[in-house]
Each structure stands twice: as C-alpha cells, then as structure tokens.
Design a protein around this motif. Structure first.
Motif, mmCIF file in Angstrom:
data_model
loop_
_atom_site.group_PDB
_atom_site.id
_atom_site.type_symbol
_atom_site.label_atom_id
_atom_site.label_comp_id
_atom_site.label_asym_id
_atom_site.label_seq_id
_atom_site.Cartn_x
_atom_site.Cartn_y
_atom_site.Cartn_z
ATOM 1 N N VAL A 1 10.629 -13.311 -6.345
ATOM 2 C CA VAL A 1 9.241 -13.429 -6.016
ATOM 3 C C VAL A 1 8.334 -12.278 -6.688
ATOM 4 C CG1 VAL A 1 9.623 -14.940 -3.925
ATOM 5 C CG2 VAL A 1 9.619 -12.309 -3.825
ATOM 6 N N VAL A 2 9.214 -11.200 -6.973
ATOM 7 C CA VAL A 2 8.410 -9.853 -7.645
ATOM 8 C C VAL A 2 9.450 -9.525 -8.925
ATOM 9 C CG1 VAL A 2 7.557 -7.468 -7.579
ATOM 10 C CG2 VAL A 2 7.311 -9.231 -5.581
ATOM 11 N N SER A 3 8.713 -9.197 -9.871
ATOM 12 C CA SER A 3 9.540 -8.826 -11.187
ATOM 13 C C SER A 3 8.984 -7.980 -12.149
ATOM 14 C CB SER A 3 10.223 -10.279 -11.963
ATOM 15 O OG SER A 3 11.134 -9.918 -12.999
ATOM 16 N N GLU A 4 9.798 -6.762 -12.404
ATOM 17 C CA GLU A 4 9.233 -5.950 -13.419
ATOM 18 C C GLU A 4 7.807 -5.705 -13.222
ATOM 19 O OE1 GLU A 4 10.965 -4.295 -15.460
ATOM 20 O OE2 GLU A 4 12.722 -5.382 -15.339
ATOM 21 N N THR A 5 7.497 -5.141 -12.107
ATOM 22 C CA THR A 5 6.097 -4.647 -11.504
ATOM 23 C C THR A 5 6.142 -3.218 -10.862
ATOM 24 O OG1 THR A 5 5.554 -7.121 -11.274
ATOM 25 C CG2 THR A 5 3.923 -5.521 -10.253
ATOM 26 N N THR A 6 5.141 -2.463 -11.297
ATOM 27 C CA THR A 6 4.721 -1.147 -10.685
ATOM 28 C C THR A 6 4.409 -1.407 -9.194
ATOM 29 O OG1 THR A 6 2.687 -0.981 -11.494
ATOM 30 C CG2 THR A 6 4.671 -0.213 -13.010
ATOM 31 N N LEU A 7 4.443 -0.527 -8.607
ATOM 32 C CA LEU A 7 4.115 -0.349 -7.119
ATOM 33 C C LEU A 7 2.490 -0.294 -7.308
ATOM 34 C CD1 LEU A 7 6.025 2.225 -4.885
ATOM 35 C CD2 LEU A 7 6.162 -0.479 -5.042
ATOM 36 N N ALA A 8 1.651 0.289 -8.319
ATOM 37 C CA ALA A 8 0.283 0.358 -8.493
ATOM 38 C C ALA A 8 -0.084 -1.111 -8.625
ATOM 39 C CB ALA A 8 0.056 1.311 -9.736
ATOM 40 N N ASP A 9 0.528 -1.724 -9.555
ATOM 41 C CA ASP A 9 0.047 -3.066 -9.940
ATOM 42 C C ASP A 9 0.355 -3.908 -8.795
ATOM 43 O OD1 ASP A 9 -0.810 -2.323 -12.477
ATOM 44 O OD2 ASP A 9 1.226 -2.839 -13.503
ATOM 45 N N LEU A 10 1.403 -3.959 -8.171
ATOM 46 C CA LEU A 10 1.733 -4.710 -7.015
ATOM 47 C C LEU A 10 0.708 -4.544 -5.678
ATOM 48 C CD1 LEU A 10 3.921 -6.717 -5.927
ATOM 49 C CD2 LEU A 10 5.139 -4.997 -4.957
ATOM 50 N N GLN A 11 0.104 -3.641 -5.685
ATOM 51 C CA GLN A 11 -1.183 -3.266 -4.886
ATOM 52 C C GLN A 11 -2.225 -4.649 -4.983
ATOM 53 O OE1 GLN A 11 -2.141 0.986 -3.304
ATOM 54 N NE2 GLN A 11 -2.095 0.740 -5.736
ATOM 55 N N GLU A 12 -2.197 -5.102 -6.337
ATOM 56 C CA GLU A 12 -3.484 -5.928 -6.494
ATOM 57 C C GLU A 12 -2.738 -7.601 -6.180
ATOM 58 O OE1 GLU A 12 -6.220 -4.873 -6.871
ATOM 59 O OE2 GLU A 12 -5.510 -2.990 -6.775
ATOM 60 N N MET A 13 -1.537 -7.657 -5.766
ATOM 61 C CA MET A 13 -0.730 -9.035 -5.853
ATOM 62 C C MET A 13 -0.587 -9.256 -4.137
ATOM 63 S SD MET A 13 1.898 -8.398 -8.705
ATOM 64 C CE MET A 13 1.573 -7.846 -10.529
ATOM 65 N N SER B 1 0.855 -1.183 -0.163
ATOM 66 C CA SER B 1 0.046 -0.084 -0.111
ATOM 67 C C SER B 1 1.010 1.184 -0.028
ATOM 68 C CB SER B 1 -0.931 0.044 1.381
ATOM 69 O OG SER B 1 -0.255 0.002 2.523
ATOM 70 N N TYR B 2 0.420 2.428 -0.580
ATOM 71 C CA TYR B 2 1.218 3.609 -0.395
ATOM 72 C C TYR B 2 0.353 4.661 -0.815
ATOM 73 C CZ TYR B 2 0.576 3.361 -5.673
ATOM 74 O OH TYR B 2 -0.019 3.458 -6.977
ATOM 75 N N THR B 3 0.966 5.706 -0.115
ATOM 76 C CA THR B 3 0.075 7.243 -0.291
ATOM 77 C C THR B 3 1.124 8.146 -0.942
ATOM 78 O OG1 THR B 3 0.791 7.843 1.869
ATOM 79 C CG2 THR B 3 -1.198 6.876 1.552
ATOM 80 N N VAL B 4 0.643 9.243 -1.728
ATOM 81 C CA VAL B 4 1.612 10.063 -2.272
ATOM 82 C C VAL B 4 1.108 11.522 -1.903
ATOM 83 C CG1 VAL B 4 2.001 11.251 -4.432
ATOM 84 C CG2 VAL B 4 1.634 8.621 -4.565
ATOM 85 N N ASP B 5 2.358 12.219 -1.493
ATOM 86 C CA ASP B 5 2.089 13.491 -1.092
ATOM 87 C C ASP B 5 2.129 14.583 -2.239
ATOM 88 O OD1 ASP B 5 1.957 12.448 1.812
ATOM 89 O OD2 ASP B 5 3.939 12.685 2.262
ATOM 90 N N ASP B 6 1.353 14.750 -2.605
ATOM 91 C CA ASP B 6 1.440 15.842 -3.905
ATOM 92 C C ASP B 6 1.832 17.237 -3.374
ATOM 93 O OD1 ASP B 6 0.976 17.103 -6.221
ATOM 94 O OD2 ASP B 6 -1.252 16.874 -6.419
ATOM 95 N N ALA B 7 2.861 17.529 -3.717
ATOM 96 C CA ALA B 7 3.545 18.860 -3.482
ATOM 97 C C ALA B 7 3.060 20.154 -3.968
ATOM 98 C CB ALA B 7 5.098 19.081 -3.737
ATOM 99 N N ASN B 8 2.629 19.998 -5.253
ATOM 100 C CA ASN B 8 1.980 21.155 -5.766
ATOM 101 C C ASN B 8 0.643 21.135 -5.889
ATOM 102 O OD1 ASN B 8 4.705 22.409 -6.150
ATOM 103 N ND2 ASN B 8 5.094 20.577 -7.609
ATOM 104 N N GLY B 9 -0.132 19.790 -5.656
ATOM 105 C CA GLY B 9 -1.640 19.735 -6.001
ATOM 106 C C GLY B 9 -1.938 19.751 -7.217
#
Length: 211
Positions: free
Chosen positions: A129-141, A87-95
């Motif tokens: 155990v994980v290969s060539e996967t974005t954090l966005a996609d890894l959330q579903e794994m 899981s992750y959150t993003v702090d959007d500096a400039n909105g």
C-alpha cells in the motif's frame, strides 16, 4: 304556536339529544398489542499491535529497519477502509539542520500480507500500500492500509488474498521496511538527531444497508 307544532319541536329536540348522547357513548370491540423495539448501534474499534512499531537508535545512512505489526478489528462492525496519515517532528541535536531528515527516511514498502496474492504469471503479487516513498512525501498521501491492490493477472486468474476492508473480529498482518538513505553526500547535519514519527490509522465503516 299550535299544540301540534310544539309537540313536533319537542320530539325533534329529544331525538337530537338522544343522537348526541348515543354518539358519545357508542361502544365497540377493540384490542391493543404493544411492541418493544430496540435500536442498538454497533462499535467501530481498531487497534494496532504493537502500538510502537519502530524504536531504534544509533542509525546511520544505509541502515534498513524491518518490522511487523497487526491491524485488528476489535469492534462489532466491519471496516471498509483504513486511511494512514503521516506526521513527524525532528529533534535537531546541533541546531545546524538545513535539510529535512524526513526526506532521508524512505519507506521501502508497507505491505498488507493478508491481501497479498499469488498468480501463475507474476508469482507473488505483494500488496504494497506504500512503496519507495520518503516520509516527507508520505505526509501528502493517505493510502488505504486494507485495500486489495491486485494486479491484472491476479484479477484474471483469481487471487488468494482477502478482499479490501477488515471484517469484525479479524486482523491483517502488516510488514514495513524503512531505510535511512545514504545519498552519497555530506549528511553530517543529521548526526545525533531524532525523528519522531506518528502514524495514525483512521478506520471507516462500511456503507449502510437495508436491515
């Protein structure tokens, strides 16, 4: 009633009384032994060292971050699997974010070094155990961080790495590499942003057995 009949009834009553008394007071040999029994539950205790795997700033597209850490079984019970959730959150500096920064952070590999094998056909068979996967996609794994992913050739010739799981008192050496992907397009919206990543390792016991 005749005397004879009265005498017979008296004898019968006396016999019945003796029988009842005898039944209540009949003595016999006996012996007793006491057993003391204990049911003590084991412990399932997983730790990660270090607890902060990545803490880096001033990233730019194209940067690669490589780190090492350990999964440690500090309990008394063997672990059958360790599921990784993301899981992750993003702090959007400039909105001004339109996209998801998690789609631009790729896990190049998460390798379990203790499960990595060598075989005469392919050479090193890295246990990624994980290969060539974005954090966005890894959330579903939910990959198993201690699974032995041996190839056919490693299975055929016999592997050099450990089997799946993590026995009590043992640890597995993990290697991970992240990339802030340079997609060749405008990524200015992510300037100054920070992504807070949480990796949770969920350990599970082995199956019950006859004891």
């Amino acid at each position: 009633m005749s005397v004879k009949k009265k005498l017979g009834m008296g004898i019968a009553a006396a016999a019945l009384g003796i029988s009842l008394v005898g039944g209540a007071t009949f003595a016999y040999f006996s012996d007793a032994e006491e057993t003391n029994n204990t049911f003590a539950a084991g412990t399932l205790d997983l730790s990660v060292d270090p607890t902060t795997i990545v803490d880096v700033d001033n990233l730019k597209p194209g940067d690669v971050i490589y780190r090492e850490f350990e999964l440690i079984n500090d309990g008394s019970l063997d672990i059958s699997s360790i599921d990784l959730t993301t899981s992750y959150t993003v702090d959007d500096a400039n909105g001004d974010n339109v996209g998801d920064m998690g789609e631009h952070i790729r896990v190049l590999f998460l390798e379990n070094g203790d499960k990595t094998d060598w075989n005469p056909i392919e050479g090193w068979d890295y246990n990624d155990v994980v290969s060539e996967t974005t954090l966005a996609d890894l959330q579903e794994m939910t990959p198993d961080a201690v699974e032995d992913l041996e190839s056919f050739w490693t299975w055929l010739f016999g592997g050099t790495g450990e089997e799946s799981g993590l026995v009590a008192g043992d640890s597995d050496q993990m290697y991970v590499a992240f990339e802030f992907v340079d997609n060749g397009e405008d990524q200015n919206e992510f300037q100054g942003d920070a992504l807070q990543l949480t990796w949770t390792f969920n350990a599970h016991q082995t199956e019950g057995e006859l004891r």
